[in-house]
Design a protein around this motif. Structure first.
Motif, PDB file in Angstrom:
ATOM      1  N   GLU A 102       0.826  -1.207   0.000  1.00 29.05           N
ATOM      2  CA  GLU A 102       0.000   0.000   0.000  1.00 29.05           C
ATOM      3  C   GLU A 102       0.861   1.259   0.000  1.00 29.05           C
ATOM      4  OE1 GLU A 102      -3.163   0.242  -0.451  1.00 29.05           O
ATOM      5  OE2 GLU A 102      -3.570  -1.911  -0.410  1.00 29.05           O
ATOM      6  N   SER A 103       1.963   1.235   0.746  1.00 27.38           N
ATOM      7  CA  SER A 103       2.848   2.408   0.766  1.00 27.38           C
ATOM      8  C   SER A 103       3.524   2.596  -0.588  1.00 27.38           C
ATOM      9  CB  SER A 103       3.892   2.263   1.875  1.00 27.38           C
ATOM     10  OG  SER A 103       4.686   1.105   1.678  1.00 27.38           O
ATOM     11  N   ALA A 104       3.898   1.491  -1.227  1.00 29.27           N
ATOM     12  CA  ALA A 104       4.497   1.582  -2.560  1.00 29.27           C
ATOM     13  C   ALA A 104       3.473   2.075  -3.582  1.00 29.27           C
ATOM     14  CB  ALA A 104       5.060   0.233  -2.977  1.00 29.27           C
ATOM     15  N   PHE A 105       2.224   1.673  -3.410  1.00 35.40           N
ATOM     16  CA  PHE A 105       1.154   2.116  -4.296  1.00 35.40           C
ATOM     17  C   PHE A 105       0.993   3.630  -4.214  1.00 35.40           C
ATOM     18  CE2 PHE A 105      -3.424   2.704  -5.304  1.00 35.40           C
ATOM     19  CZ  PHE A 105      -3.453   2.101  -6.551  1.00 35.40           C
ATOM     20  N   THR A 106       1.030   4.147  -2.995  1.00 33.78           N
ATOM     21  CA  THR A 106       0.947   5.599  -2.803  1.00 33.78           C
ATOM     22  C   THR A 106       2.128   6.297  -3.470  1.00 33.78           C
ATOM     23  OG1 THR A 106      -0.238   5.303  -0.711  1.00 33.78           O
ATOM     24  CG2 THR A 106       0.821   7.434  -1.082  1.00 33.78           C
ATOM     25  N   LEU A 114       1.750   5.332 -11.660  1.00 31.28           N
ATOM     26  CA  LEU A 114       0.407   4.756 -11.706  1.00 31.28           C
ATOM     27  C   LEU A 114      -0.414   5.409 -12.807  1.00 31.28           C
ATOM     28  CD1 LEU A 114      -1.675   2.822 -10.454  1.00 31.28           C
ATOM     29  CD2 LEU A 114      -2.288   4.662  -8.871  1.00 31.28           C
ATOM     30  N   ALA A 115      -0.338   6.721 -12.906  1.00 37.97           N
ATOM     31  CA  ALA A 115      -1.063   7.430 -13.957  1.00 37.97           C
ATOM     32  C   ALA A 115      -0.530   7.053 -15.337  1.00 37.97           C
ATOM     33  CB  ALA A 115      -0.957   8.936 -13.740  1.00 37.97           C
ATOM     34  N   ALA A 116       0.783   6.879 -15.445  1.00 38.94           N
ATOM     35  CA  ALA A 116       1.376   6.509 -16.729  1.00 38.94           C
ATOM     36  C   ALA A 116       0.880   5.143 -17.188  1.00 38.94           C
ATOM     37  CB  ALA A 116       2.902   6.512 -16.620  1.00 38.94           C
TER      38      ALA A 116
END
Length: 291
Positions: A102-106, A114-116
């Motif tokens: 979850e921290s890596a996701f943030t 993530l947007a890319a």
């Protein structure tokens, strides 16, 4: 339709349809998820993931045939390779890599990765399977416990099945379940797994789902959209408005999904998650039945 996830079924399937796989030397292990089980198959060649089509999955709107078709048409280089697609089963490559916390996701959202990845998905060819939320709402409705129905909920169902949905800004293939558990990091490359809800739809619907599923606070949403508009749809104000239009639809989709899932497994966690969404609708001044 598959009614059992027995190891014997998998071995027979592989012998018949993937004869190149040495079934005698295969090791099978269960992979449990939020909505059921799949099988990891370790062979002499490449690790595989076998995903059955079950009645429970069908009730939730999952089609392995559609999932495989979307992956083949729209998931090249982003999702796993499809090795076998038939009525009851989907067998794909097992994507090796680092699990995303979850921290890596943030951090991936903050850095723009993530947007890319999402923008890259949205530039892929359409799959030919259009996501119809209203059809899904109608399919979920008879699966909900009638004793839990309220006049307000009846009004919401009528609202979401009869009201015109937002006109799409841009049609694209959507994953519709982007979260940390469905990301695999391979060095500097991100891959997406678990495409069972993927279909074509408005890009803003995907973003609304991503924000709601992951409970992004406003500043995380702004970060994502700023990065996304640098690589995807460029009109930021219009995209922000369109995401807002889709949020109630995503909330209702989640409420219905949690309710159906609770009916299937009786896990009280799904009721708790659904209760928060129910309360959100009760407090809304826009939807009928809430005045």
């Amino acid at each position: 339709m598959a009614t059992s996830n027995s190891e014997a079924q998998f071995r027979q399937l592989l012998q018949q349809r993937l004869p190149a796989v040495n079934t005698a030397g295969c090791h099978f292990s269960l992979v449990e998820g939020l909505t059921g089980e799949s099988w990891r198959i370790e062979s002499d060649n490449v690790p595989l993931l076998a995903r059955p089509q079950t009645r429970e999955k069908q009730a939730l709107g999952v089609s392995r045939r559609r999932e495989g078709r979307v992956l083949k048409r729209s998931g090249q280089g982003i999702g796993p390779q499809v090795l076998l697609r038939c009525h009851d089963w989907l067998v794909v490559e097992w994507l090796e890599g680092e699990k995303v916390s979850e921290s890596a996701f943030t951090a991936l959202n903050t850095g723009g990765e993530l947007a890319a990845l999402t923008a890259r998905l949205h530039k892929q060819p359409l799959s030919g399977y259009r996501l119809d939320l209203q059809l899904q709402f109608a399919a979920y409705w008879p699966l909900i416990d009638r004793r839990r129905m309220t006049p307000a909920w009846l009004a919401w169902q009528h609202y979401f099945t009869q009201r015109k949905m937002p006109n799409p800004l841009m049609m694209a293939p959507l994953h519709m379940d982007i979260h940390a558990g469905n990301l695999v990091k391979q060095g500097q490359r991100l891959r997406l797994i678990d495409w069972e809800y993927a279909a074509d739809g408005d890009i803003a619907l995907e973003l609304a789902a991503l924000f709601r599923f992951n409970q992004f606070p406003p500043h995380q949403q702004r970060l994502f959209l700023r990065h996304y508009t640098q690589q995807g749809y460029a009109d930021l104000p219009q995209l922000v408005l369109q995401v807002q239009r889709w949020l109630p639809w995503v909330d209702y989709l989640m409420l219905m999904w949690f309710e159906v899932r609770w009916q299937q497994c009786r896990d009280p966690a799904f009721l708790l998650w659904g209760a928060a969404l129910y309360q959100r609708f009760c407090l809304s001044s826009v939807l009928p039945g809430n005045q």
